[in-house]
Design a protein around this motif. Structure first.
Motif, PDB file in Angstrom:
ATOM      1  N   ARG A 183       1.108  -1.388   0.180  1.00 56.78           N
ATOM      2  CA  ARG A 183      -0.136   0.008  -0.041  1.00 56.78           C
ATOM      3  C   ARG A 183       0.948   1.165  -0.043  1.00 56.78           C
ATOM      4  N   LYS A 184       1.923   1.529   0.191  1.00 56.69           N
ATOM      5  CA  LYS A 184       2.784   2.606   0.280  1.00 56.69           C
ATOM      6  C   LYS A 184       4.355   2.257  -0.310  1.00 56.69           C
ATOM      7  N   LYS A 185       5.134   3.150  -1.024  1.00 58.65           N
ATOM      8  CA  LYS A 185       6.489   2.089  -0.955  1.00 58.65           C
ATOM      9  C   LYS A 185       7.302   3.245   0.586  1.00 58.65           C
ATOM     10  N   ALA A 186       8.359   1.908   0.326  1.00 57.64           N
ATOM     11  CA  ALA A 186       9.463   2.169   1.083  1.00 57.64           C
ATOM     12  C   ALA A 186      10.454   3.361   0.653  1.00 57.64           C
ATOM     13  N   ASN A 187      11.159   3.628   1.822  1.00 51.48           N
ATOM     14  CA  ASN A 187      12.089   4.537   0.734  1.00 51.48           C
ATOM     15  C   ASN A 187      13.749   4.532   1.399  1.00 51.48           C
ATOM     16  N   PHE A 188      13.918   3.460   1.367  1.00 45.47           N
ATOM     17  CA  PHE A 188      15.066   2.877   2.144  1.00 45.47           C
ATOM     18  C   PHE A 188      16.309   3.578   1.238  1.00 45.47           C
ATOM     19  N   SER A 189      17.430   4.443   1.836  1.00 43.84           N
ATOM     20  CA  SER A 189      18.657   4.325   1.066  1.00 43.84           C
ATOM     21  C   SER A 189      19.948   3.412   1.677  1.00 43.84           C
ATOM     22  N   VAL A 190      20.052   1.898   0.279  1.00 46.32           N
ATOM     23  CA  VAL A 190      21.499   0.389   1.194  1.00 46.32           C
ATOM     24  C   VAL A 190      22.557   1.161   0.809  1.00 46.32           C
ATOM     25  N   ALA A 191      23.413   0.434   2.056  1.00 49.28           N
ATOM     26  CA  ALA A 191      24.181   0.053   2.167  1.00 49.28           C
ATOM     27  C   ALA A 191      24.570  -0.837   1.643  1.00 49.28           C
ATOM     28  N   ALA A 192      25.874  -0.980   1.264  1.00 50.62           N
ATOM     29  CA  ALA A 192      25.904  -2.875   0.906  1.00 50.62           C
ATOM     30  C   ALA A 192      27.685  -2.956   1.927  1.00 50.62           C
ATOM     31  N   ALA A 193      28.405  -4.038   2.804  1.00 48.65           N
ATOM     32  CA  ALA A 193      29.739  -3.983   3.197  1.00 48.65           C
ATOM     33  C   ALA A 193      31.117  -4.377   1.734  1.00 48.65           C
ATOM     34  N   PHE A 194      32.451  -3.633   2.197  1.00 50.38           N
ATOM     35  CA  PHE A 194      33.335  -3.997   1.371  1.00 50.38           C
ATOM     36  C   PHE A 194      33.964  -3.827   2.719  1.00 50.38           C
ATOM     37  N   ASN A 195      34.554  -5.534   2.058  1.00 50.74           N
ATOM     38  CA  ASN A 195      35.455  -5.503   3.183  1.00 50.74           C
ATOM     39  C   ASN A 195      37.136  -5.556   1.879  1.00 50.74           C
ATOM     40  N   PRO A 196      38.177  -4.348   1.637  1.00 49.49           N
ATOM     41  CA  PRO A 196      39.018  -4.466   0.666  1.00 49.49           C
ATOM     42  C   PRO A 196      40.539  -5.132   1.751  1.00 49.49           C
ATOM     43  N   ASN A 197      40.673  -5.783   2.419  1.00 51.10           N
ATOM     44  CA  ASN A 197      41.689  -6.184   3.693  1.00 51.10           C
ATOM     45  C   ASN A 197      41.770  -7.699   2.735  1.00 51.10           C
ATOM     46  N   VAL A 198      41.916  -8.129   1.852  1.00 53.29           N
ATOM     47  CA  VAL A 198      42.047  -9.069   1.334  1.00 53.29           C
ATOM     48  C   VAL A 198      43.000  -9.367   0.051  1.00 53.29           C
ATOM     49  N   ARG A 199      43.634 -10.416  -0.154  1.00 50.60           N
ATOM     50  CA  ARG A 199      45.564 -10.405  -0.754  1.00 50.60           C
ATOM     51  C   ARG A 199      45.236 -10.063  -2.247  1.00 50.60           C
ATOM     52  N   VAL A 200      43.765 -10.599  -2.753  1.00 51.51           N
ATOM     53  CA  VAL A 200      43.702 -10.030  -4.267  1.00 51.51           C
ATOM     54  C   VAL A 200      42.501  -9.236  -4.692  1.00 51.51           C
ATOM     55  N   LEU A 201      42.846  -7.409  -4.098  1.00 50.77           N
ATOM     56  CA  LEU A 201      40.982  -7.230  -4.731  1.00 50.77           C
ATOM     57  C   LEU A 201      40.451  -6.876  -5.517  1.00 50.77           C
ATOM     58  N   ASP A 202      40.897  -7.327  -6.829  1.00 50.45           N
ATOM     59  CA  ASP A 202      39.814  -7.070  -7.995  1.00 50.45           C
ATOM     60  C   ASP A 202      39.064  -8.400  -7.840  1.00 50.45           C
ATOM     61  N   ARG A 203      38.609  -9.627  -6.347  1.00 51.25           N
ATOM     62  CA  ARG A 203      37.563 -10.408  -6.560  1.00 51.25           C
ATOM     63  C   ARG A 203      36.856  -9.549  -5.996  1.00 51.25           C
ATOM     64  N   ALA A 204      37.461  -9.016  -4.876  1.00 50.78           N
ATOM     65  CA  ALA A 204      36.027  -7.902  -3.222  1.00 50.78           C
ATOM     66  C   ALA A 204      35.482  -6.957  -4.426  1.00 50.78           C
TER      67      ALA A 204
END
Length: 619
Positions: free
Chosen positions: A456-477
């Motif tokens: 009956r009504k739209k929500a209005n969420f701004s959605v963040a996602a987590a990012f873990n850059p502390n990995v050996r191969v950053l390209d995969r992240a």
């Protein structure tokens, strides 16, 4: 006369549940394995349905694909299980000449990650190939919640065989599929794809199945089918049960006929008595060839309320944006949390972000604290939501509550496993992954519930996602970031980074993305806390330089605090140059350290602005 020819002038009665009868006899293992281990039990059940009046029986192969059989270590016996099943059914049907359907069950539920379409089609090809080898009268596709999966399966099978295809969807809500599509539209699309019989099965009892079919127009070429559950399920002494009213089930078959259904069977909870009641009521009644469809008044979905402030992800595209994490208390005294939040707000922080029971340890609900911040202190909250603590019911309820409270900034994360927290024996739910949670939240932004029902009504969420850059191969992240963007992520919040080189690497690897990234910076307070973060906290890795600098401080707390702040400032120098978004993680409730870092960021920006103005004036 073949199946489709007979359906032109007759209503046919199919069989009912197989699993219900096995379950009632104490068999709770792999139903399909019984085709090999106890074929006499399966054949006896087939014969009971035939004696009850069933014109059609289906093979005991609902879960006969490699993925579902793998749960029992039987994935290498797909051929043997499916071939045995159809031979058993054919043997049972031979004396009376009943039709035999080869059954293929849906794989996906709400989680699309259960299997890709490519994997699904490969399994359909394998299972259908073995079933078709013994010439069934039709292939029955049943219990499909994911319309994309069913549509792809029908399209593939129509290219593979001329055997009639029955395509049945399952609904969480009457008349609406999981993706928000109406049942009428779904059945029309399945007919257009070549399905010979289209209909519904499972999840809903007769009442709601009839209610859903009232909105369905009669197909122009295909026929309608319905295999309702006996009723809505109940639980008694830990066992799933259904209402046993067979005569009621038979009476509702007359109402299914009025909606144009020509193939009537039963799903969960139904027994030979239910099918006997259907046969008794339907008898030799002719099928309905015309029906009046009364379109129900559409539910209007209101637009979301306008946001009071610019969404964080929009601001972070062009302006300095600072968010600060401040954990909610692990006790009931909230005074220091409020004090810290006020201090951060006074410094002009854009939002105070609160974890959702970080490290799997219980804290005061971030929904409750977010509501206090917003409504009592006029401070913008950003609430984390984990997949760990709530099932799908709880997740949707929680999100609806956040929307009602006007809390629109959220971070969707998987959540630390319970074994690292205060209650290592607690159950981790994980009904969905963080990517799937993002997709579901975006459905709420369209005014559609997880089950497909209008909200009956739209929500209005701004959605963040987590990012873990502390990995050996950053390209995969980074590739994982791209998948999260496809799922609907509006921006990213990174784990804390402890080297300038890593920040520069992040910038180089992500500069092709338009989605903003908030770089995480967490000041260190002592060598002990530094060692703890480096060695014990998932997703955090410190540089050797940072560790050495903290070791040099020894047990001098003031010196360690000053050094931790200095390391953070050096990281901010680089992060502020390359990214608009800065994410400060307050260590061990030392919000005074976050306040100092906010002040430093503001000074950097002010200095940069002054230099820019000077250069422009010089021209």
């Amino acid at each position: 006369m073949g199946l489709l020819e007979e359906l032109k002038t007759k209503i046919l009665t199919a069989d009912g549940a197989m699993g219900t009868l096995l379950y009632s006899n104490g068999i709770e293992y792999c139903n399909e394995e019984l085709n090999l281990e106890r074929p006499e039990i399966i054949e006896r059940i087939h014969r009971e349905y035939i004696q009850a009046g069933a014109d059609i029986i289906q093979t005991n192969t609902y879960g006969g694909n490699a993925l579902k059989l793998a749960r029992y270590g039987l994935e290498h016996q797909v051929k043997e299980i499916n071939r045995a099943a159809i031979q058993i059914a054919k043997r049972a049907a031979a004396p009376g000449g009943q039709y035999v359907f080869g059954t293929i069950g849906g794989i996906r539920g709400i989680r699309k990650s259960d299997a890709s379409l490519q994997e699904i089609i490969a399994m359909v090809n394998q299972q259908a190939g073995y079933l078709l080898g013994d010439d069934p009268d039709a292939l029955l596709l049943e219990t499909y919640y994911d319309f994309e999966e069913l549509a792809a399966t029908v399209s593939y099978l129509k290219k593979l065989t001329d055997t009639p295809i029955i395509a049945q969807v399952s609904m969480h809500e009457p008349g609406i599929l999981q993706n928000g599509m109406s049942l009428n539209d779904a059945l029309q699309q399945l007919e257009a794809l070549g399905a010979d019989i289209v209909g519904v099965n499972c999840r809903l009892g007769p009442h709601h199945s009839i209610q859903a079919l009232e909105e369905v127009v009669l197909p122009s070429k295909a026929f309608l089918s319905a295999y309702p559950n006996a009723s809505l399920l109940d639980v008694e002494d830990g066992r799933v049960v259904y209402e046993p009213e067979a005569d009621y089930f038979g009476r509702t078959a007359l109402l299914l006929r009025e909606e144009g259904v020509r193939l009537i069977g039963g799903c969960c909870g139904t027994t030979p008595k239910h099918i006997e009641a259907v046969k008794k009521r339907i008898g030799n009644l002719a099928p309905v060839t015309q029906k009046e469809v009364v379109a129900k008044k559409p539910i209007v979905i209101r637009e979301a309320e306008a946001l009071e402030v610019k969404p964080l992800h929009e601001k972070a595209k062009t302006e300095r944006t600072i968010i600060v994490e401040l954990d909610t208390p692990r006790h009931l005294d909230i005074s220091k949390f409020i004090e810290g939040s006020k201090a951060l707000d006074k410094m002009g922080v854009d939002a105070v972000t609160m974890a959702d029971n970080s490290l799997a340890s219980p804290r005061i609900s971030n929904m409750a604290m977010g509501s206090i911040l917003k409504h009592q202190e006029n401070i913008r909250p950003l609430a984390h939501i984990t997949c760990r603590d709530r099932n799908l019911i709880g997740l949707q309820s929680h999100l609806m509550g956040l929307d009602a409270l006007g809390i629109h900034d959220i971070l969707a994360v998987t959540g630390d496993p319970t074994k690292v927290g205060d209650f290592p024996g607690a159950t981790s739910v994980y009904d969905v992954s963080s990517m799937e949670l993002i997709q579901l939240i975006k459905k709420l932004n369209e005014g559609i519930s997880f089950s497909g029902k209008p909200l009956r009504k739209k929500a209005n969420f701004s959605v963040a996602a987590a990012f873990n850059p502390n990995v050996r191969v950053l390209d995969r992240a980074v590739k994982r970031l791209e998948k999260k963007i496809e799922s609907g992520a509006d921006y990213f919040i990174s784990q804390p980074v402890y080297t300038k080189e890593k920040i520069i690497e992040i910038h180089e690897e992500t500069k092709h993305l338009e989605t903003p990234i908030f770089i995480g910076v967490m000041p260190l307070t002592s060598i002990r806390s530094a060692e703890f973060l480096h060695n014990e906290v998932p997703g955090i890795k410190l540089s050797e330089d940072a560790l050495e600098r903290m070791r040099a401080c020894g047990e001098d707390k003031d010196r360690a605090t000053a050094e931790g702040i200095q390391i953070a400032k050096e990281l901010i120098d680089t992060a502020a140059e390359l990214f608009h978004g800065i994410y400060l993680i307050t260590p061990f409730f030392r919000y005074d350290m976050s306040v100092e870092l906010i002040r430093y960021i503001r000074q950097l920006d002010s200095q940069k602005e002054s230099e820019s103005s000077y250069v422009q004036a010089s021209y």
